[in-house]
Design an enzyme around this catalytic site. Structure first.
Site, PDB file in Angstrom:
ATOM      1  CG  HIS A   1     -18.559 -10.836 -19.868  1.00 11.69           C
ATOM      2  ND1 HIS A   1     -17.846  -9.793 -18.812  1.00 11.69           N
ATOM      3  CD2 HIS A   1     -17.432 -11.536 -20.130  1.00 11.69           C
ATOM      4  CE1 HIS A   1     -16.638 -10.101 -18.778  1.00 11.69           C
ATOM      5  NE2 HIS A   1     -16.288 -11.131 -19.400  1.00 11.69           N
TER       6      HIS A   1
ATOM      7  CG  HIS B   1     -16.371 -12.657 -24.945  1.00 14.57           C
ATOM      8  ND1 HIS B   1     -16.438 -11.627 -23.931  1.00 14.57           N
ATOM      9  CD2 HIS B   1     -15.406 -13.742 -24.291  1.00 14.57           C
ATOM     10  CE1 HIS B   1     -15.621 -11.887 -22.881  1.00 14.57           C
ATOM     11  NE2 HIS B   1     -15.186 -12.973 -23.102  1.00 14.57           N
TER      12      HIS B   1
ATOM     13  CG  ASP C   1     -17.554 -15.046 -21.682  1.00 13.35           C
ATOM     14  OD1 ASP C   1     -16.390 -15.687 -21.742  1.00 13.35           O
ATOM     15  OD2 ASP C   1     -17.566 -14.805 -20.410  1.00 13.35           O
TER      16      ASP C   1
END
Ligand code: DOR
Length: 427
Positions: free
Chosen positions: A235, A63, A308
């Site tokens: 996430h 990510h 992320d």
């Protein structure tokens, strides 16, 4: 850097989760691949004395936002790759919420070409589920997969329509690609900027309830059950989502999840309402949520650590908590923050931690298990897991500085990273 074709790494602690190995040993790299270590270094080979260091397969980050095209003032493919390899990653999955978004085969192929020119890190594009990432009609998933898309996601938002999501899962299953979902119901997300709870009330900031995530996780699991497609929840932030994942996996469904360093390390109590470095989506939640996430990783319900990494310029983040964009960077802090939180704090073994950074994400993508095994490509990270360092954004290779971990004391960092036997980062 010109590199000898043979490298002997001596006396490292080898962490090789695919083969369940945690033991001292030597590694030999020949022409970009691991080979059986010779008894003595052959003439011309580089010898690295690695006593005190850990050697592990290069980490895979599912990510990452590289921001090119469209937001090159925050990150480029090149600066993102530099940050990735400094963070011990040799493969990153690039999110498609660029401007324009990754919803055409040309754009996917262009990203792959550019990343190969840079040659620092393997970049696997995730393409959009829907055209323009707008949620309405499906993107051409088969063509995107043929161009090299490794997965599909509308990350930044979910796909609100059950019908569109169901068809996406069916097609993705037929293409042997996972659907990665940013699970968040848009009607419950409203205009929230942090977790809805005590602290959003205290700071007078609009909240995003956990239910926004949980409702979509529940919907997605139902669709995965009906379609047989591989669903991966991005996430994960809420305790109830963990319970849904636990039950789905116990049922044998092809469902997985990832957790970020910030959701493992922080809660809404840490949010500084005057500083948007603590603003991300999904938001930092409560203590019970964080505890459930740590337990999920410990127990293997969540087998993937992903950053992320979401770079934003200082100017964008200076707009104040309500107006600033969501997102924090993580490529260069993930090793230290997660190793310290999970292994130094005694929650899991170093081997299991490496598994969550290598084998776990590889399996989501259907890639072979990364291993320190003869014949495998020499994607490798040497880590110092013993000395403590202070996080300092000034040292980052990323173009952006939006980290909530500035000044943190953490153990664990990459000191050298190899991609196919080539050094792509050295401290
Ligand atoms: O915090 C976030 N930032 N969450 C997202 O889903 C998108 C990302 C971004 O692109 O900045």
């Amino acid at each position: 850097m010109t590199e000898p074709r043979a490298i002997l790494i001596r006396g490292a602690r080898l962490l090789d989760p695919a083969r369940g190995r945690d033991e001292p040993g030597d590694l030999y790299i020949l022409n970009g691949r691991f080979a059986e270590p010779p008894p003595a270094p052959p003439p011309g080979a580089e010898v690295i004395e690695a006593a005190g260091l850990v050697a592990a397969p290069g980490f895979i980050d599912l990510h990452v936002h590289l921001r090119e095209p469209g937001d090159e003032d925050a990150e480029t493919i090149e600066t993102g790759c530099r940050a990735a390899v400094r963070g011990g990653r040799t493969t990153v999955v690039a999110m498609p919420n660029t401007r324009p978004p990754m919803d055409t085969p040309d754009r996917v192929a262009g990203l792959i070409r550019r990343a190969e020119e840079i040659g620092l890190c393997r970049v696997l594009p995730a393409a959009c589920i829907t055209r323009g990432r707008a949620g309405g009609t499906l993107a051409p998933l088969a063509e995107l997969a043929a161009a090299g898309a490794c997965a599909f996601t509308d990350d930044g938002s979910t796909v609100p329509s059950d019908d569109v999501m169901r068809r996406a899962m069916e097609q993705a299953a037929a293409l042997s690609r996972p659907i990665l979902d940013h699970a968040q119901a848009q009607d419950l997300e409203r205009r929230g900027v942090m977790h809805e709870g005590l602290y959003s009330a205290r700071w007078g900031l609009p909240g995003i309830p956990s239910a926004a995530e949980v409702d979509i996780v529940r919907r997605d699991i139902r669709l995965a059950r009906e379609t047989g497609g591989h669903l991966h929840i991005q996430h994960v932030s809420a305790a109830e989502s963990v319970e849904l994942l636990r039950r789905a996996r116990a049922e044998g469904l092809p469902v997985s999840g990832e957790v970020t360093p910030h959701h493992l390390a922080l809660t809404d109590a840490d949010v500084r309402p005057d500083d948007a470095r603590w603003k991300m989506n999904p938001p930092l939640r409560g203590k019970a949520d964080r505890a459930a996430l740590v337990r999920a990783v410990e127990e293997g319900v969540i087998g993937v650590l992903a950053t992320d990494h979401a770079p934003h310029t200082a100017a964008a983040k200076a707009r104040g908590f309500r107006e600033a964009p969501f997102g924090v960077i993580g490529l260069e802090t993930a090793v230290g923050v997660t190793y310290t939180r999970l292994v130094v704090n005694g929650r899991m073994s170093a081997l299991d931690w490496v598994r969550c950074c290598t084998v776990g994400p590889a399996r989501v993508l259907g890639l072979p298990d990364p291993a320190l095994a003869p014949g495998a490509p020499a994607d490798l990270v040497l880590l110092d897991l013993d000395s403590e360092r202070t996080v300092s954004a000034g040292e980052f290779r990323s173009k952006s500085r939006n980290t909530p971990f500035e000044g943190w004391r953490v153990k664990g960092r990459a000191v050298r990273t190899f991609l196919g036997g080539r050094t792509v980062f050295m401290e």
